[in-house]
Design an enzyme around this catalytic site. Structure first.
Site, PDB file in Angstrom:
ATOM      1  N   HIS A 154      -3.413   7.222   2.898  1.00 20.64           N
ATOM      2  CA  HIS A 154      -3.780   5.794   2.415  1.00 20.64           C
ATOM      3  C   HIS A 154      -5.334   5.466   3.033  1.00 20.64           C
ATOM      4  CE1 HIS A 154      -3.970   1.701   1.220  1.00 20.64           C
ATOM      5  NE2 HIS A 154      -3.515   1.186   2.370  1.00 20.64           N
TER       6      HIS A 154
ATOM      7  N   CYS B 181       1.032  -1.270  -0.173  1.00 20.97           N
ATOM      8  CA  CYS B 181      -0.042  -0.011   0.122  1.00 20.97           C
ATOM      9  C   CYS B 181       0.844   1.408   0.010  1.00 20.97           C
ATOM     10  CB  CYS B 181      -0.869  -0.086   1.134  1.00 20.97           C
ATOM     11  SG  CYS B 181      -1.931  -1.103   1.290  1.00 20.97           S
TER      12      CYS B 181
ATOM     13  N   ASN C 102     -10.108  -0.222   0.522  1.00 23.62           N
ATOM     14  CA  ASN C 102      -8.607  -0.006   0.462  1.00 23.62           C
ATOM     15  C   ASN C 102      -8.283  -0.769  -0.810  1.00 23.62           C
ATOM     16  OD1 ASN C 102      -5.895  -0.390   0.615  1.00 23.62           O
ATOM     17  ND2 ASN C 102      -5.975  -1.286   2.760  1.00 23.62           N
TER      18      ASN C 102
HETATM   19  N1  COA Z   1     -18.090  -8.874  10.209  1.00 20.99           N
HETATM   20  C1  COA Z   1     -18.621  -8.976  11.293  1.00 20.99           C
HETATM   21  N2  COA Z   1     -17.698  -9.554  12.393  1.00 20.99           N
HETATM   22  C2  COA Z   1     -16.434  -9.336  12.097  1.00 20.99           C
HETATM   23  C3  COA Z   1     -15.854  -9.306  10.818  1.00 20.99           C
HETATM   24  C4  COA Z   1     -16.901  -8.848   9.848  1.00 20.99           C
HETATM   25  N3  COA Z   1     -16.370  -8.315   8.669  1.00 20.99           N
HETATM   26  N4  COA Z   1     -14.614  -9.243  10.982  1.00 20.99           N
HETATM   27  C5  COA Z   1     -14.185  -9.691  12.115  1.00 20.99           C
HETATM   28  N5  COA Z   1     -15.350  -9.722  12.936  1.00 20.99           N
HETATM   29  C6  COA Z   1     -15.437 -10.315  14.369  1.00 20.99           C
HETATM   30  C7  COA Z   1     -14.187 -10.958  14.848  1.00 20.99           C
HETATM   31  O1  COA Z   1     -14.519 -12.301  14.346  1.00 20.99           O
HETATM   32  C8  COA Z   1     -14.428 -10.758  16.292  1.00 20.99           C
HETATM   33  O2  COA Z   1     -15.434 -11.641  16.811  1.00 20.99           O
HETATM   34  P1  COA Z   1     -14.992 -12.309  18.197  1.00 20.99           P
HETATM   35  O3  COA Z   1     -14.914 -11.154  19.022  1.00 20.99           O
HETATM   36  O4  COA Z   1     -16.359 -13.095  18.426  1.00 20.99           O
HETATM   37  O5  COA Z   1     -13.855 -13.005  18.091  1.00 20.99           O
HETATM   38  C9  COA Z   1     -14.991  -9.268  16.428  1.00 20.99           C
HETATM   39  O6  COA Z   1     -15.433  -8.984  15.090  1.00 20.99           O
HETATM   40  C10 COA Z   1     -13.887  -8.190  16.698  1.00 20.99           C
HETATM   41  O7  COA Z   1     -12.737  -8.418  15.598  1.00 20.99           O
HETATM   42  P2  COA Z   1     -11.497  -7.645  15.726  1.00 20.99           P
HETATM   43  O8  COA Z   1     -10.376  -8.011  14.741  1.00 20.99           O
HETATM   44  O9  COA Z   1     -11.048  -7.400  17.103  1.00 20.99           O
HETATM   45  O10 COA Z   1     -12.240  -6.160  15.163  1.00 20.99           O
HETATM   46  P3  COA Z   1     -11.625  -4.967  15.031  1.00 20.99           P
HETATM   47  O11 COA Z   1     -12.165  -3.887  15.906  1.00 20.99           O
HETATM   48  O12 COA Z   1      -9.929  -4.968  15.324  1.00 20.99           O
HETATM   49  O13 COA Z   1     -11.539  -4.378  13.648  1.00 20.99           O
HETATM   50  C11 COA Z   1     -10.302  -4.488  11.784  1.00 20.99           C
HETATM   51  C12 COA Z   1     -11.168  -5.556  12.556  1.00 20.99           C
HETATM   52  C13 COA Z   1      -9.843  -5.558  10.593  1.00 20.99           C
HETATM   53  C14 COA Z   1     -11.602  -3.813  10.648  1.00 20.99           C
HETATM   54  C15 COA Z   1      -9.517  -3.590  12.020  1.00 20.99           C
HETATM   55  O14 COA Z   1      -8.581  -4.464  13.068  1.00 20.99           O
HETATM   56  C16 COA Z   1      -8.631  -3.022  10.887  1.00 20.99           C
HETATM   57  O15 COA Z   1      -8.976  -2.303  10.329  1.00 20.99           O
HETATM   58  N6  COA Z   1      -7.108  -3.079  10.857  1.00 20.99           N
HETATM   59  C17 COA Z   1      -6.235  -2.579  10.042  1.00 20.99           C
HETATM   60  C18 COA Z   1      -6.465  -3.323   8.746  1.00 20.99           C
HETATM   61  C19 COA Z   1      -5.909  -2.658   7.439  1.00 20.99           C
HETATM   62  O16 COA Z   1      -6.192  -1.397   7.342  1.00 20.99           O
HETATM   63  N7  COA Z   1      -5.344  -3.564   6.603  1.00 20.99           N
HETATM   64  C20 COA Z   1      -4.779  -2.712   5.469  1.00 20.99           C
HETATM   65  C21 COA Z   1      -3.384  -2.376   5.778  1.00 20.99           C
HETATM   66  S1  COA Z   1      -2.539  -1.487   4.133  1.00 20.99           S
END
Ligand code: COA
Length: 332
Positions: free
Chosen positions: A258, A117, A288
């Site tokens: 980004h 990215c 993204n």
């Molecule tokens: N829909 C519903 N529930 C979801 C889900 C979705 N699409 N994806 C994950 N969950 C659930 C998980 O399974 C978890 O459930 P549990 O508590 O029963 O285990 C819960 O939601 C929380 O998951 P978590 O991973 O802790 O959520 P979060 O608040 O950290 O959000 C992201 C997840 C991926 C949105 C966030 O971590 C993020 O944006 N990270 C950066 C990713 C990024 O930018 N990547 C590209 C880099 S260039």
């Protein structure tokens, strides 16, 4: 130009996103998720998905043609083409060579650089340095991604975040000092490569029926760790480039971040003390798009009149690798 150029400017920009819109609700057909979950966690409402026969180089070529049009230059003026992508049409030849052929550029050096990215900021600095040494006349730089081709549509923690598209810019040397691409601050930390990667398809795990069964050809991510790292490295890169150039955040007219997650951008905004209304945002529409994210946003910001002559713009990115980067641009 007889002596070495004093600066390198952005002569034109272009972008392309496929027509096919996939909403958060559409995703509920594949995985257990909801519009509410995705929107509140990420700020994304929908993304564009390329058709089965549309490749990264096809999208890149359209964005590149639009950038060339907006630059007022001709095909024969381009002698350097650099592409950034993690979803090339194929491992080789390079996506830059494929785009060169699609545009009919006959006499250019072409290569891909992969920094996920952060890729567009990486190719921007490489192209700017090559132009500054006086050996090339005009560079076409393209960030293009068909992320839908490497997403695991059974993994709700990743497939909801990404989309397809391409963005491009034409760079040119200039004799005017202190305009254009003022400075870059790029960085990488390979020791954190395992937070976001695709294990299969290279020499470590070549394609095999086993690698397919093990779902090795899909993007894997530890989202929470990526989130924290992203905020840390983007804040640091932005602060360093501003400090290095004696720029106060009040002097920035526009910030192009980004477009990965609205919450990440909000944290950067508060840590840098730059109001959110100065950030150009389009992640709600596209999700993204990795290496295409910054150039699509840059093109839209120019076309929307968000960047005017004399304005100082900050671009800041992070991505797999881990890689990151910031760039400071003053519009001529
Ligand atoms: N829909 C519903 N529930 C979801 C889900 C979705 N699409 N994806 C994950 N969950 C659930 C998980 O399974 C978890 O459930 P549990 O508590 O029963 O285990 C819960 O939601 C929380 O998951 P978590 O991973 O802790 O959520 P979060 O608040 O950290 O959000 C992201 C997840 C991926 C949105 C966030 O971590 C993020 O944006 N990270 C950066 C990713 C990024 O930018 N990547 C590209 C880099 S260039």
């Amino acid at each position: 130009m007889s002596s070495l150029p004093r600066s390198v400017v952005i002569k034109g920009t272009g972008s392309y996103t496929p027509d096919n819109i996939q909403t958060n609700n559409d995703l509920t057909k594949y995985v257990e998720t909801s519009d509410e979950w995705i929107f509140t966690r990420t700020g994304i409402r929908e993304r564009r998905i390329a058709s089965a026969d549309e490749t990264a180089s096809d999208m890149g070529a359209i964005a590149a043609r639009r950038a060339l049009e907006s630059s007022g230059l001709k095909i024969e003026d381009i002698d350097l083409v650099i592409a950034a992508t993690i979803t090339p049409d194929m491992p080789f030849p390079s996506t830059a060579c494929l785009i060169q052929t699609k545009l009919g550029i006959s006499n250019a050096v072409c290569m891909d650089i992969e920094a996920a990215c952060s890729g567009f900021l990486y190719i921007m600095e490489v192209a700017a340095s090559m132009l500054k040494c006086g050996r090339y006349r005009h560079a076409l730089i393209v960030g293009t991604e068909k992320l839908s081709s490497i997403l695991d549509w059974e993994d709700r923690t990743t497939c909801v975040l990404f989309g397809d598209g391409a963005g491009a810019a034409v760079l040119a040397p200039s004799d005017t000092p202190d305009v254009g691409l003022i400075d870059f601050k790029l960085g990488a930390d390979g020791s954190k490569g395992d937070v976001l990667y695709m294990p299969g398809g290279g020499s470590a795990i070549p394609a095999s029926s086993q690698s397919l069964d093990d779902r090795m050809h899909f993007l894997k991510m530890r989202g929470r760790e990526v989130f924290k790292l992203a905020v840390t490295v983007m804040e640091q890169a932005a602060k360093e480039i501003l400090e290095q150039n004696g720029v106060n955040s009040d002097q920035l007219s526009c910030v192009i971040p980004h477009q990965a997650n609205l919450r990440i951008i909000e944290l950067i905004s508060s840590r840098l003390e730059i109001p959110m209304d100065r950030f150009y945002l389009n992640l709600e529409k596209y999700g993204n798009t990795s290496a295409a994210s910054i150039p699509i946003a840059l093109d839209e910001a120019y076309r929307a009149g968000r960047i005017q002559s004399g304005d100082l713009t900050l671009m800041v990115a992070f991505g797999a690798g881990l890689t990151w980067g910031a760039a400071l641009v003053r519009s001529p």
